[in-house]
Write a protein that holds these residues in place. Sequence first.
Motif, PDB file in Angstrom:
ATOM      1  N   ASP A 226      -8.212   8.016  69.593  1.00 63.36           N
ATOM      2  CA  ASP A 226      -7.431   7.768  70.811  1.00 63.36           C
ATOM      3  C   ASP A 226      -6.453   8.899  71.140  1.00 63.36           C
ATOM      4  O   ASP A 226      -5.788   8.871  72.178  1.00 63.36           O
ATOM      5  N   GLU A 227      -6.341   9.899  70.246  1.00 65.35           N
ATOM      6  CA  GLU A 227      -5.324  10.942  70.404  1.00 65.35           C
ATOM      7  C   GLU A 227      -5.411  11.689  71.742  1.00 65.35           C
ATOM      8  O   GLU A 227      -4.375  11.870  72.408  1.00 65.35           O
ATOM      9  N   PRO A 228      -6.608  12.135  72.197  1.00 65.63           N
ATOM     10  CA  PRO A 228      -6.639  12.902  73.466  1.00 65.63           C
ATOM     11  C   PRO A 228      -6.059  12.122  74.648  1.00 65.63           C
ATOM     12  O   PRO A 228      -5.339  12.699  75.478  1.00 65.63           O
ATOM     13  N   VAL A 229      -6.339  10.821  74.713  1.00 62.81           N
ATOM     14  CA  VAL A 229      -5.839  10.014  75.832  1.00 62.81           C
ATOM     15  C   VAL A 229      -4.330   9.839  75.736  1.00 62.81           C
ATOM     16  O   VAL A 229      -3.601  10.030  76.722  1.00 62.81           O
ATOM     17  N   ILE A 230      -3.840   9.491  74.555  1.00 63.53           N
ATOM     18  CA  ILE A 230      -2.399   9.235  74.392  1.00 63.53           C
ATOM     19  C   ILE A 230      -1.588  10.510  74.645  1.00 63.53           C
ATOM     20  O   ILE A 230      -0.580  10.486  75.368  1.00 63.53           O
ATOM     21  N   THR A 231      -2.012  11.623  74.086  1.00 63.55           N
ATOM     22  CA  THR A 231      -1.266  12.874  74.278  1.00 63.55           C
ATOM     23  C   THR A 231      -1.320  13.323  75.741  1.00 63.55           C
ATOM     24  O   THR A 231      -0.340  13.873  76.256  1.00 63.55           O
ATOM     25  N   THR A 232      -2.429  13.077  76.414  1.00 68.46           N
ATOM     26  CA  THR A 232      -2.528  13.419  77.844  1.00 68.46           C
ATOM     27  C   THR A 232      -1.544  12.600  78.664  1.00 68.46           C
ATOM     28  O   THR A 232      -0.871  13.125  79.566  1.00 68.46           O
ATOM     29  N   ILE A 233      -1.441  11.306  78.363  1.00 66.87           N
ATOM     30  CA  ILE A 233      -0.479  10.442  79.072  1.00 66.87           C
ATOM     31  C   ILE A 233       0.945  10.956  78.849  1.00 66.87           C
ATOM     32  O   ILE A 233       1.744  11.070  79.793  1.00 66.87           O
TER      33      ILE A 233
ATOM     34  N   LEU B 255      -3.111  -0.164  73.028  1.00 65.33           N
ATOM     35  CA  LEU B 255      -1.678   0.104  72.884  1.00 65.33           C
ATOM     36  C   LEU B 255      -0.854  -1.133  73.236  1.00 65.33           C
ATOM     37  O   LEU B 255       0.134  -1.457  72.584  1.00 65.33           O
ATOM     38  N   ALA B 256      -1.292  -1.829  74.283  1.00 69.57           N
ATOM     39  CA  ALA B 256      -0.585  -3.045  74.694  1.00 69.57           C
ATOM     40  C   ALA B 256      -0.736  -4.140  73.646  1.00 69.57           C
ATOM     41  O   ALA B 256       0.232  -4.840  73.304  1.00 69.57           O
ATOM     42  N   ALA B 257      -1.975  -4.290  73.127  1.00 70.11           N
ATOM     43  CA  ALA B 257      -2.225  -5.319  72.107  1.00 70.11           C
ATOM     44  C   ALA B 257      -1.418  -5.047  70.833  1.00 70.11           C
ATOM     45  O   ALA B 257      -1.009  -5.976  70.128  1.00 70.11           O
ATOM     46  N   SER B 258      -1.171  -3.780  70.539  1.00 72.71           N
ATOM     47  CA  SER B 258      -0.388  -3.389  69.347  1.00 72.71           C
ATOM     48  C   SER B 258       1.111  -3.375  69.613  1.00 72.71           C
ATOM     49  O   SER B 258       1.898  -2.950  68.754  1.00 72.71           O
ATOM     50  N   GLN B 259       1.500  -3.784  70.839  1.00 73.61           N
ATOM     51  CA  GLN B 259       2.904  -3.851  71.263  1.00 73.61           C
ATOM     52  C   GLN B 259       3.597  -2.484  71.192  1.00 73.61           C
ATOM     53  O   GLN B 259       4.785  -2.380  70.872  1.00 73.61           O
TER      54      GLN B 259
ATOM     55  N   TYR C  79       0.953   5.982  64.991  1.00 76.96           N
ATOM     56  CA  TYR C  79      -0.160   5.221  65.592  1.00 76.96           C
ATOM     57  C   TYR C  79      -1.376   6.138  65.796  1.00 76.96           C
ATOM     58  O   TYR C  79      -2.516   5.760  65.496  1.00 76.96           O
ATOM     59  N   ILE C  80      -1.120   7.375  66.287  1.00 78.69           N
ATOM     60  CA  ILE C  80      -2.213   8.325  66.526  1.00 78.69           C
ATOM     61  C   ILE C  80      -2.923   8.675  65.228  1.00 78.69           C
ATOM     62  O   ILE C  80      -4.150   8.800  65.178  1.00 78.69           O
ATOM     63  N   SER C  81      -2.136   8.818  64.134  1.00 80.67           N
ATOM     64  CA  SER C  81      -2.748   9.162  62.832  1.00 80.67           C
ATOM     65  C   SER C  81      -3.689   8.048  62.357  1.00 80.67           C
ATOM     66  O   SER C  81      -4.677   8.315  61.660  1.00 80.67           O
ATOM     67  N   LEU C  82      -3.370   6.815  62.743  1.00 78.33           N
ATOM     68  CA  LEU C  82      -4.229   5.679  62.362  1.00 78.33           C
ATOM     69  C   LEU C  82      -5.395   5.495  63.335  1.00 78.33           C
ATOM     70  O   LEU C  82      -6.378   4.831  62.998  1.00 78.33           O
ATOM     71  N   HIS C  83      -5.269   6.059  64.541  1.00 81.68           N
ATOM     72  CA  HIS C  83      -6.325   5.928  65.569  1.00 81.68           C
ATOM     73  C   HIS C  83      -6.638   7.320  66.136  1.00 81.68           C
ATOM     74  O   HIS C  83      -6.360   7.594  67.313  1.00 81.68           O
TER      75      HIS C  83
END
Length: 628
Positions: free
Chosen positions: A437-444, A481-485, A430-434
């Motif tokens: 958004d990587e900094p936020v997702i990896t931080t979480i 992320l929620a919309a993409s399930q 998902y990160i490779s496609l977006h």
Amino acid sequence: MSEALQILQKYWKHDSFREPQEEIIQSVLSGNDTFALLPTGGGKSVCFQIPAIQLNGICLVISPLIALMKDQVQNLQSKNIKAIALTGGVSQDDVIDILDNCQFGNYKFLYLSPERLQHDWIVERLKQLPINLIAIDEAHCVSQWGHDFRPAYLKISALKEHFPTTPFLALTATANKRVQEDICKNLALVNPKVFTKSFTRENLAYHVIKTEDKLFKIQQILTKNPQSSIIYVRNRKSCVETSQQLNQLGFSCTFYHGGLPAKEKEKNMQSWLENKSQVIVATNAFGMGIDKPDVKTVIHIQLPENLENYYQEAGRAGRNGEKAFGIILTNATDIGYTKAQFIDVLPDKKFVRDVYVKLNNYFQIAYGEGYNESFAFNLNQFCAHYHFPVIPTFNSLQFLDRQGILTFQSESTEKISLQFIIPSKEVIRYISLHPHDEPVITTILRTYSGIFEVETTINPHLVAKKAHTTEAHVEEVIDKLAASQCIILHAKNNDSSITFNEVREDDLTINRVAKFLEHQNKLKQDQFQRVVHYISDENTCKNKMLLAYFDEITKEDCGICSYCFSKKKANPTEITQNVIQLLKKEPLSSREIENQLHISSEATIFAIQLLLENNRIKINSNNQYYLI
């Protein structure tokens, strides 16, 4: 060109200072303690921000308004000026990190609430900072005679012992002479240079208009003045309802109150700032830090709580120097209704104690515990649980907030919990496609271990800070992320939050502040009587009355307020002739006559009665008047 002016042009894009900004800045740069009274719209923040940028070191800004602190920090950061705020609810570890950043991270501004100065260890850390200026915003809070007294402000003078050569700058927008003297004394200012700007706004016409149909009168005003406007109302319900009514009447209108989610606040605010909406209907949660120069009209459709607030709110009109209006619409029931809303609901000592004790019980805080604990809070649910009346409870929490016992943020908060429901390798895909958004997702993922196994509550503010982005972007990534399930997402809204600034001590706590409660209640009653006098007196210039309230005496009438206008209005003969000319064309109702002639309802009724008595007109079955 002075360095201060160069900084103004570089960061604020203004070509010159407003009077007396430059003199205040030079006083501070010369190392003087300084007191500045700049009525609303006078540009107080520039007076400490520019010298702080010019000097080596960091500026300590003391302010009681969390929303204003956040707003100023964001504005400074948007200019690539390093600023940070130490607000309530921040853990001790985060406080230490913030103060470390200030000491070693080349920050220029540290904002904190006065309650923070009550903790010796924080003061000890402040002593290690290279503080070049101490700015005290909303300085009237140090005076018991000010409209927003906070005992924590009395602790500020102790900083003089630790920073004897650092200039203090006290700033306020509303203070009479008694409050001004209190400020200089209680802050221990040494031979302060005093700058006061007149409260006179020559281009601002103050009008008090009596009308039984406020919505119709608003329609008239906004039609006649189609420029940007603010309408102040007392509560969230009125906010939404008035906005809906004006949209139905064809005006572009939005609204703003403390209970709106941050994203909706921002969207509505931008719509108004960009003039996509002519009108914003708002509670008094709106306005801090707002400097929109082209506001033509500010309308209060309910009585303000005091003249200090009214002067500040009305003063948001006409900052471009063009003629503007500050209008109060009132009718026969307003005084009694407002008294019931503001005065009859002031809590006494017993009620404040009951609220404080039940609040601790509600969050299961034991005696001697609770310091710096924060909780999401829904006022209506709390009141329903203990059968408390809502408004006195709200007032009790505000009082406890002003005393520094707790921090009560009456604004919407959103508790977000989520769990990843796809394998970690799918998250990588998902990160490779977006990639954005990587900094936020990896931080979480780094911050919340176990988020693949259990639903976890996250802090968007913390994630945004660690990912070097905004909360809005964090929320946007989570929504995607929620919309993409990819995740299960739950968000629970609360209308406010509570942070306990002291350990629980029940009677010891309340007894300590009881005298302030009694004084505050008496002051509020006196202030309300001054509002009643302001709207009821029909024989004095409104500008004169406001100036006198702030101990500024003038002999001249302003010539543009509702009283001055009434002296110059057309005589009855001229009005009746104008009515006759209108009725020659077609029958009209009294409202249509009033609307077309742009005169008051009183003048319209007087002319109609005169014509009826002289048998010049009659009324038909449609309540329209016609010539005989």
